[in-house]
Design an enzyme around this catalytic site. Structure first.
Site, PDB file in Angstrom:
ATOM      1  N   HIS A   1       0.815  -1.208   0.000  1.00  0.00           N
ATOM      2  CA  HIS A   1       0.000   0.000   0.000  1.00  0.00           C
ATOM      3  C   HIS A   1       0.855   1.267   0.000  1.00  0.00           C
ATOM      4  O   HIS A   1       0.384   2.324  -0.416  1.00  0.00           O
ATOM      5  CB  HIS A   1      -0.959  -0.012   1.191  1.00  0.00           C
ATOM      6  CG  HIS A   1      -2.120  -0.930   0.987  1.00  0.00           C
ATOM      7  ND1 HIS A   1      -3.384  -0.676   1.479  1.00  0.00           N
ATOM      8  CD2 HIS A   1      -2.216  -2.112   0.327  1.00  0.00           C
ATOM      9  CE1 HIS A   1      -4.202  -1.663   1.131  1.00  0.00           C
ATOM     10  NE2 HIS A   1      -3.503  -2.546   0.435  1.00  0.00           N
TER      11      HIS A   1
ATOM     12  N   HIS B   1      -2.057 -12.620  -2.175  1.00  0.00           N
ATOM     13  CA  HIS B   1      -3.124 -13.326  -1.468  1.00  0.00           C
ATOM     14  C   HIS B   1      -2.765 -14.775  -1.166  1.00  0.00           C
ATOM     15  O   HIS B   1      -3.611 -15.559  -0.761  1.00  0.00           O
ATOM     16  CB  HIS B   1      -4.423 -13.230  -2.263  1.00  0.00           C
ATOM     17  CG  HIS B   1      -4.951 -11.831  -2.332  1.00  0.00           C
ATOM     18  ND1 HIS B   1      -6.064 -11.483  -3.068  1.00  0.00           N
ATOM     19  CD2 HIS B   1      -4.514 -10.681  -1.744  1.00  0.00           C
ATOM     20  CE1 HIS B   1      -6.282 -10.186  -2.938  1.00  0.00           C
ATOM     21  NE2 HIS B   1      -5.348  -9.679  -2.140  1.00  0.00           N
TER      22      HIS B   1
END
Length: 733
Positions: free
Chosen positions: A97, A260
């Site tokens: 991020h 993920h």
């Protein structure tokens, strides 16, 4: 009135923030914002004047800090327990991020400044609970101090997280220097509330330069567009947003699936249980936000995205189990405990196959987000995903390379990379420039080349325009562009409208002939690159223009640039550097929602120019007759190609009255107030320097009778700055 409520200085009564006095922007919301040109000054920087981060980073014991980071991964703290006893997934999200705000259109965002520490990023909904990740890192930052910036530490921590869970990373480069205040120049959208999406128009056309679907998100809504669980529609959003940060389909699939592979999402309860973000939290929270009233507020009771998803059977180990689950089950739509849309295997298949994050006695079924299923149901993504599924080594390499690109894309050329883990392999997205392979020209050769250039058929305006076109592509946001490499002669830059391709080709042919003849004449190893010669031509022309004004000046010139090849240049990647507006050349490609004045300020900010530097450059460029398309707008002089302060003098002349001549009020005529005789024409970029009070104050400095010499000195200094913006070999970073 209670005297204790009065300010001890002014005697005024303290008021709640909502009732404070109105700012200039409140009164005049369309006022030009020049503050973005004066960010990140020494006044906000606590470091000493002689602090050199590149030199400090050299002192860092990289192996030692990595060992400390590896140890931190499994040192679970009671105040914020690690899922599965491992902070790796949290730190990967933090690093992702930090880097993932980057967008190619203007080069802004990204990991290069450590901006996740400040508003608005530190309080975006998508960054919920990353404040805890940075607090977990504080003891290590405290230990190593100035030898590693927060910007570098966040990315290095992400790398160590991956390595500690079994992935061989592609490499790591340090060199990101921290900022000390929020970045005010980045346009994040006009929405006034979190997760709004007024950025779309037409058939879901995302406004440029934005690269996220909603305010406060990094990329896409994991539940699907506007929270609608449609994997195919989500795929369209994914492809658009990832492309806007320079990722192709292969890189996109690798990043999503690889990211993920680890950890879980958090949606243990209703979002109403979560308190305000850091910037809105109480002072007693000490910069932390999202205080959770649900259960213990942490661990098994954590609420972040609202989704409660565990993707794989080994959440703290690298594997291709994400694909095994993605393709191994049929999926049905469900909701998390927080009410968010997510997907679980049909018919109860897969129950008890993935571990609980905090209770070893519990097991769960795997789950997927709508955006995960996009990798299965979008035909192009599906082909790539199956290939990675069937070729785990290819998947690991693709993810490692894409992760390196994600976390280093905004660092600029390899010459800025620091540290022992810089990869040897050169990658085309790094805008490679060949290493210096010749002896540099000295003062005698520079003087001779200047004379040769000025004796050629090229005009002062042509030489200055060409040098500007080469250097002014630079963007400080992602350190791309600039004169080094001479990519002005390569596709796509040679064909950009603003560069007047036909005329540019003639100029380059003359300069290439001079270069060839000079290099062939030398037997001492000295050569001149075309990149250097383009800049030198501009310098020589400025000296000639100053001489026409009656002043003998020397414009600084430092050789050492090299010429890149077309093979070293990704034309598609460089296309985003094309100026849609360049106020310095009075150029506008088309009509846009932003005013040309705002676009000038934006361009100046990317060039690291202050308001005075921007002002003096505009005044000089106009009288040097460098407008794109040879228009005379703003050329407020009767002696073009003479480096005078005429632009400022004539702009301030009260004998001229201005009137718009176009319906859009973007072209103006200046007529003699007494006779009505036409004297000048101008654009909004020209007239804003007389209209805006702050800019007019600067114009007045250069419009005085005693200012010609100051004007010349300031113009040359600003010019030299632009010509050398990409000379990281000179600046250290």
């Amino acid at each position: 009135m209670n005297e204790e409520r009065k300010c001890p200085i002014t005697g005024a009564t303290h008021k709640p923030s909502a009732e404070k006095g109105r700012s200039n922007h409140d009164w005049w919301p369309n006022q030009l914002n020049l503050k973005i040109l004066h960010q990140h000054s020494a006044l906000s920087n606590p470091m000493d004047k002689d602090f050199n981060y590149a030199e400090e980073f050299k002192k860092l014991d990289l192996a030692a800090i990595k060992q400390d980071l590896y140890a931190l991964m499994t040192d679970s703290q009671e105040w914020w327990p690690a899922d599965y006893g491992h902070y790796g997934p949290l730190f990967i999200r933090m690093a992702w991020h930090s880097a993932g705000t980057y967008r190619t259109s203007d080069g802004r965002g990204g990991a290069g400044t450590g901006s996740q520490r400040f508003a608005p990023l530190n309080s975006w909904p998508d960054n919920a609970n990353l404040d805890k990740a940075r607090r977990l890192l504080w003891p290590i930052k405290q230990k190593y101090g100035r030898q590693i910036s927060w910007a570098d530490l966040m990315i290095l921590t992400g790398n160590c997280a991956l390595e500690s869970m079994g992935l061989k990373t592609f490499g790591f480069a340090g060199g990101r220097e921290d900022i000390w205040e929020p970045e005010e120049d980045i346009y994040w959208g006009t929405e006034g509330e979190w997760l709004a999406d007024k950025r779309y128009s037409g058939e879901r056309e995302l406004e440029k330069p934005l690269a996220a679907v909603q305010m406060g998100l990094i990329y896409v809504n994991p539940e699907g567009p506007n929270g609608k669980p449609d994997p195919l529609a989500a795929a369209k959003d994914i492809r658009e947003t990832f492309a806007r940060m320079a990722m192709n389909d292969e890189e996109t699939v690798a990043l999503i699936a690889g990211g993920h592979t680890f950890g879980k999402t958090h949606g243990a309860g209703d979002a109403s249980q979560v308190g305000p973000e850091p910037e809105a939290a109480g002072i007693e929270e000490q910069g932390l936000g999202w205080k959770n009233q649900y259960g213990t507020g942490k661990g098994k009771d954590t609420i972040t995205s609202g989704l409660e998803v565990i993707w794989t059977t080994t959440p703290t180990k690298w594997s291709n189990n994400f694909f095994w689950n993605l393709f191994g089950y049929e999926w049905e739509l469900t909701k998390s405990p927080a009410g968010a849309y997510q997907w679980t295997p049909k018919y109860g298949v897969g129950a008890n196959t993935v571990p609980d994050a905090h209770d070893p006695s519990k097991r769960h079924a795997p789950a997927m987000m709508t955006t995960d299923l996009a990798l299965r149901f979008d035909p192009d993504y599906e082909k790539i995903a199956r290939r990675y599924y069937e070729n785990p080594d290819q998947f690991a390499d693709a993810f490692a390379r894409a992760w390196f690109k994600l976390t280093h894309r905004d660092m600029g050329p390899r010459s800025r990379y620091r540290g022992a883990e810089v990869p040897v392999e050169e990658l085309i997205w790094q805008d490679t420039i060949p290493a210096l392979d010749h002896e540099l020209i000295g003062a005698d050769e520079i003087a001779a080349l200047k004379a040769t250039i000025l004796a050629s058929e090229l005009s002062i305006a042509q030489l200055i325009s060409t040098a500007w076109a080469s250097a002014a592509t630079f963007r400080n946001s992602d350190k791309r562009g600039g004169a080094n490499g001479a990519r002005l002669r390569l596709a796509p830059q040679k064909d950009w409208e603003v560069n007047q391709p036909d005329e540019l080709q003639k100029v380059l042919q003359v300069l290439e002939t001079i270069q060839t003849e000079f290099n062939a004449s030398r037997n001492d190893g000295k050569k001149v690159s075309l990149a250097d010669l383009i800049v030198l031509g501009g310098c020589a022309a400025i000296e000639a223009a100053a001489e026409k004004a009656g002043y003998k000046v020397t414009v600084p010139f430092t050789p050492g640039r090299m010429d890149a090849t077309q093979e070293e240049t990704d034309a598609h990647s460089f296309a985003v550097l094309e100026p849609v507006a360049d106020g310095f050349r009075n150029y506008l490609k088309a009509k846009y929602s932003f005013s040309v004045e705002e676009m000038l300020i934006d361009k100046a900010q990317l060039l690291t120019l202050t308001a005075p530097e921007m002002t003096v450059l505009i005044g000089g460029m106009r009288v040097l007759n460098t407008n794109a398309g040879h228009t005379t707008h703003g050329v407020f002089t009767k002696r073009p190609e003479t480096l005078s302060n005429d632009f400022f003098v004539n702009l301030l002349d009260m004998g001229t009255v201005w009137k718009a001549t176009s319906e859009a009020s973007d072209i103006f005529e200046g007529r003699n107030r007494s006779t009505g005789e036409l004297q000048w024409t101008a654009t909004r970029v020209d007239l804003v320097f007389g209209s805006n009070s702050q800019l007019r104050a600067l114009v007045e400095v250069y419009g005085c009778k005693d200012s010609q010499e100051k004007f010349l000195n300031d113009f040359i200094a600003a010019w030299n700055k632009v010509m050398n913006l990409d000379r990281f070999d000179l600046s250290g970073l």
